[in-house]
Write an enzyme that holds these catalytic residues in place. Structure first.
Site, PDB file in Angstrom:
ATOM      1  N   LEU A 151      44.897  22.365 -99.789  1.00 19.71           N
ATOM      2  CA  LEU A 151      45.185  21.936 -98.422  1.00 19.71           C
ATOM      3  C   LEU A 151      46.155  22.883 -97.735  1.00 19.71           C
ATOM      4  CD1 LEU A 151      48.158  20.222 -98.724  1.00 19.71           C
ATOM      5  CD2 LEU A 151      46.582  18.606 -99.742  1.00 19.71           C
ATOM      6  N   GLU A 153      48.903  23.528 -94.593  1.00 15.99           N
ATOM      7  CA  GLU A 153      49.783  22.762 -93.716  1.00 15.99           C
ATOM      8  C   GLU A 153      49.224  22.750 -92.297  1.00 15.99           C
ATOM      9  OE1 GLU A 153      53.933  23.805 -94.011  1.00 15.99           O
ATOM     10  OE2 GLU A 153      53.739  24.056 -96.184  1.00 15.99           O
ATOM     11  N   LYS A 205      42.863  28.874-108.317  1.00 14.36           N
ATOM     12  CA  LYS A 205      43.770  28.620-107.197  1.00 14.36           C
ATOM     13  C   LYS A 205      44.564  29.880-106.853  1.00 14.36           C
ATOM     14  CE  LYS A 205      46.328  26.917-104.098  1.00 14.36           C
ATOM     15  NZ  LYS A 205      47.093  25.730-103.920  1.00 14.36           N
ATOM     16  N   GLY A 253      48.950  39.623 -87.636  1.00 15.82           N
ATOM     17  CA  GLY A 253      50.128  38.938 -87.127  1.00 15.82           C
ATOM     18  C   GLY A 253      51.403  39.526 -87.692  1.00 15.82           C
ATOM     19  N   CYS A 260      53.262  28.988 -99.810  1.00 11.44           N
ATOM     20  CA  CYS A 260      52.186  29.242-100.780  1.00 11.44           C
ATOM     21  C   CYS A 260      51.894  30.720-101.002  1.00 11.44           C
ATOM     22  CB  CYS A 260      50.927  28.531-100.320  1.00 11.44           C
ATOM     23  SG  CYS A 260      51.216  26.784-100.045  1.00 11.44           S
TER      24      CYS A 260
HETATM   25  C1  UGA Z   1      47.590  28.180 -97.822  1.00  9.54           C
HETATM   26  C2  UGA Z   1      46.050  28.230 -98.001  1.00  9.54           C
HETATM   27  O1  UGA Z   1      45.406  28.543 -96.763  1.00  9.54           O
HETATM   28  C3  UGA Z   1      45.519  26.863 -98.529  1.00  9.54           C
HETATM   29  O2  UGA Z   1      44.122  26.983 -98.783  1.00  9.54           O
HETATM   30  C4  UGA Z   1      46.251  26.527 -99.821  1.00  9.54           C
HETATM   31  O3  UGA Z   1      45.804  25.291-100.371  1.00  9.54           O
HETATM   32  C5  UGA Z   1      47.735  26.453 -99.540  1.00  9.54           C
HETATM   33  O4  UGA Z   1      48.178  27.740 -99.054  1.00  9.54           O
HETATM   34  C6  UGA Z   1      48.460  26.106-100.824  1.00  9.54           C
HETATM   35  O5  UGA Z   1      48.453  26.912-101.758  1.00  9.54           O
HETATM   36  O6  UGA Z   1      48.969  24.988-100.950  1.00  9.54           O
HETATM   37  P1  UGA Z   1      49.247  27.366 -95.852  1.00  9.54           P
HETATM   38  O7  UGA Z   1      50.298  28.180 -96.544  1.00  9.54           O
HETATM   39  O8  UGA Z   1      49.572  25.985 -95.472  1.00  9.54           O
HETATM   40  O9  UGA Z   1      47.906  27.260 -96.779  1.00  9.54           O
HETATM   41  O10 UGA Z   1      48.862  28.111 -94.503  1.00  9.54           O
HETATM   42  P2  UGA Z   1      47.778  29.198 -94.013  1.00  9.54           P
HETATM   43  O11 UGA Z   1      47.098  28.657 -92.827  1.00  9.54           O
HETATM   44  O12 UGA Z   1      46.963  29.685 -95.109  1.00  9.54           O
HETATM   45  O13 UGA Z   1      48.750  30.364 -93.502  1.00  9.54           O
HETATM   46  C7  UGA Z   1      49.582  31.098 -94.385  1.00  9.54           C
HETATM   47  C8  UGA Z   1      50.199  32.272 -93.654  1.00  9.54           C
HETATM   48  O14 UGA Z   1      49.218  33.256 -93.323  1.00  9.54           O
HETATM   49  C9  UGA Z   1      50.856  31.902 -92.328  1.00  9.54           C
HETATM   50  O15 UGA Z   1      52.074  32.612 -92.199  1.00  9.54           O
HETATM   51  C10 UGA Z   1      49.841  32.337 -91.285  1.00  9.54           C
HETATM   52  O16 UGA Z   1      50.413  32.636 -90.043  1.00  9.54           O
HETATM   53  C11 UGA Z   1      49.278  33.585 -91.943  1.00  9.54           C
HETATM   54  N1  UGA Z   1      47.894  33.899 -91.474  1.00  9.54           N
HETATM   55  C12 UGA Z   1      46.889  33.019 -91.679  1.00  9.54           C
HETATM   56  C13 UGA Z   1      47.671  35.116 -90.855  1.00  9.54           C
HETATM   57  O17 UGA Z   1      48.600  35.943 -90.649  1.00  9.54           O
HETATM   58  N2  UGA Z   1      46.382  35.412 -90.454  1.00  9.54           N
HETATM   59  C14 UGA Z   1      45.349  34.548 -90.659  1.00  9.54           C
HETATM   60  O18 UGA Z   1      44.210  34.866 -90.277  1.00  9.54           O
HETATM   61  C15 UGA Z   1      45.618  33.328 -91.274  1.00  9.54           C
END
Ligand code: UGA
Length: 443
Positions: A151, A153, A205, A253, A260
């Site tokens: 999941l 956030e 994972k 970004g 995570c």
């Molecule tokens: C992440 C994974 O997406 C989930 O699948 C996983 O279950 C979770 O970790 C976990 O291990 O519990 P999360 O950390 O909540 O989820 O957020 P993301 O949406 O993945 O974003 C992580 C970081 O990557 C953020 O700083 C976001 O801004 C950055 N990001 C995300 C980018 O710079 N570019 C993108 O295209 C997507």
């Protein structure tokens, strides 16, 4: 089913609430009284879209409860899910004290038919170690499994209600059967529930998060090249994304943050070192990501042609590590605020969700930072404005208004929230990640 969940953080509270919503009799256990108290009053212990209403309803109808009493919670449980924190050690390896400590305590409290599953992200091999600790304490062989959560956030409730897949990593057919029954509430098609050994499950994972983190890092490198050669990464991404093999998770970004990706990539590298495998690429992902986070402050300096930032006021819009959450763990925005104030700048920050109190704690007495009530109050009198989090409200910034209230028409956009077409011709200095610089500012 009768389910007990240890830990009421993101994973525990969302998984518990969603299982209770599907009529599983669920008990959440925590060692912090304020969290147990909040849940018992029908409130979510974390800020997450949609969670409050599920907890309110399930506590009211009696399918969800919270307690400090581990013995009471697990005495009738058919399944116990371990959703405990695994914070990183200095060397990047995960600290498993909470998980192992809980296993020791739990072993003497459960029945032989109880299945115990590790759900928070853990290093490979942990589930079998947990099984050993549990079995020693119990005096019988405890049936353990790994059941990683996927999941994110901000979308945690939706991700749990409709998971892309469920993985059950176990050596025990009975554990597989029970977890399949439990998760059939979320996944109809049995082909989306995968059973494998616990080592492969734990590894899948880390592999998933590693791939996603490297995907972002690779995109950030190409985005920086785009800036230099005058290409627009948002178009480049679109062009490449039509190939179905290329993921959609490639927005450039200010570097990834959160609880995570940073932790899991470091953990994967630590595992590689432990088994004497070359970890260069894995280490480099972390290294490049740190460079990407610090790059934003360099963009601010470049806007002033390397002039000192002393006596400059910088508005920072967004403090959480991404939109949709108040979480500031490893947030690139916090790195930026520290970088700017280390250069002597004064920062006025605004975030719609992140709590000032938590940010102040993170900034450890940094008195060059003030907090504004909204985006325009932050921009008032600022020499530059930096967009750090992709909150929707930042895409509707009124440039005419900004031109009137800012000291200098300077915008750094780390999330490409503004459209190039709407910025051109407005007299701004606009430097966005992955895009050619627009410099129309008058000296
Ligand atoms: C992440 C994974 O997406 C989930 O699948 C996983 O279950 C979770 O970790 C976990 O291990 O519990 P999360 O950390 O909540 O989820 O957020 P993301 O949406 O993945 O974003 C992580 C970081 O990557 C953020 O700083 C976001 O801004 C950055 N990001 C995300 C980018 O710079 N570019 C993108 O295209 C997507």
């Amino acid at each position: 089913m009768e389910v007990a969940i240890l830990g009421t953080g993101y994973v525990g509270s969302v998984t518990g609430a969603c299982l209770a919503e599907k009529d599983h009799s669920t008990t959440l256990v925590d060692i912090e009284a304020w969290k147990v108290d909040l849940i018992s009053r029908g409130k979510a212990p974390i800020e997450e879209e949609g969670l409050d209403s599920i907890i309110e309803e399930t506590v009211r109808n009696g399918t969800l409860r919270a307690t400090l009493d581990l013995g009471k919670a697990v005495s009738r449980a058919e399944v116990v899910l371990l959703c405990l924190p695994t914070p990183p050690h200095e060397d990047g390896s995960a600290n498993l004290d909470f998980v192992f400590g809980a296993a020791k305590e739990l072993g003497s409290l459960i029945r032989p038919e109880t299945v115990v599953a590790t759900r928070s992200t853990i290093p490979v091999g942990t589930t079998r170690k947990v099984g050993k600790i549990l079995s020693e304490a119990a005096g019988f062989e405890v049936k353990v499994a790994n059941n990683p959560e996927f999941l994110a956030e901000g979308t945690a409730v939706a991700d749990t209600r409709k998971p892309s897949r469920i993985i059950i990593g176990t050596d025990f057919p009975e554990a597989d059967q029970k977890l399949r029954v439990l998760y059939h509430s979320f996944v109809d098609e049995s082909q989306r529930i995968l059973t494998m050994d616990p080592l492969s499950s734990e590894m899948s994972k880390l592999f998933a998060n590693g791939i996603l983190a490297s995907d972002i890092t690779f995109s950030n490198i190409v985005a920086e090249i785009c800036e230099q050669v005058g290409a627009d990464f948002t178009r480049v991404r679109e062009g490449a994304g039509f190939d179905p093999r290329i993921g959609k998770f490639t927005k450039a970004g200010p570097g990834y943050g959160g609880s995570c990706f940073p932790k899991d990539t470091r953990s994967l590298a630590a595992i590689a070192k432990e088994v004497s495998i070359n970890s260069m690429l894995l280490d480099e992902i972390t290294e490049v990501n740190s460079y990407m986070q610090h790059r934003i402050a360099r963009k601010v300096k470049r806007a002033f042609e390397g002039e000192t930032l002393v006596n400059k006021t910088i508005a920072v819009l967004g403090l959480s590590f991404k939109a949709g959450t108040d979480d500031i763990r490893e947030s690139p925005a916090i790195t930026l605020v520290n970088d700017l104030t280390n250069e002597g700048a004064r920062v006025v920050a605004y975030d719609p969700k992140a709590l000032e109190e938590e940010v102040r704690k993170k900034l450890e007495g940094n008195d060059l930072v003030d907090f504004a009530k909204n985006k325009y109050a932050a921009a008032e009198g600022a020499d530059a404005l930096v967009i750090m989090t992709e909150w929707g409200e930042f895409s509707t910034l009124d440039l005419n208004h900004l031109a009137q209230i800012m000291s200098s028409k300077t915008i750094i956009d780390a999330r490409h929230m503004l459209k190039l077409g709407s910025v051109r011709g407005q007299g701004f200095y606009y430097d966005a990640v992955g895009r050619p610089l627009i410099n129309e500012r008058q000296a």
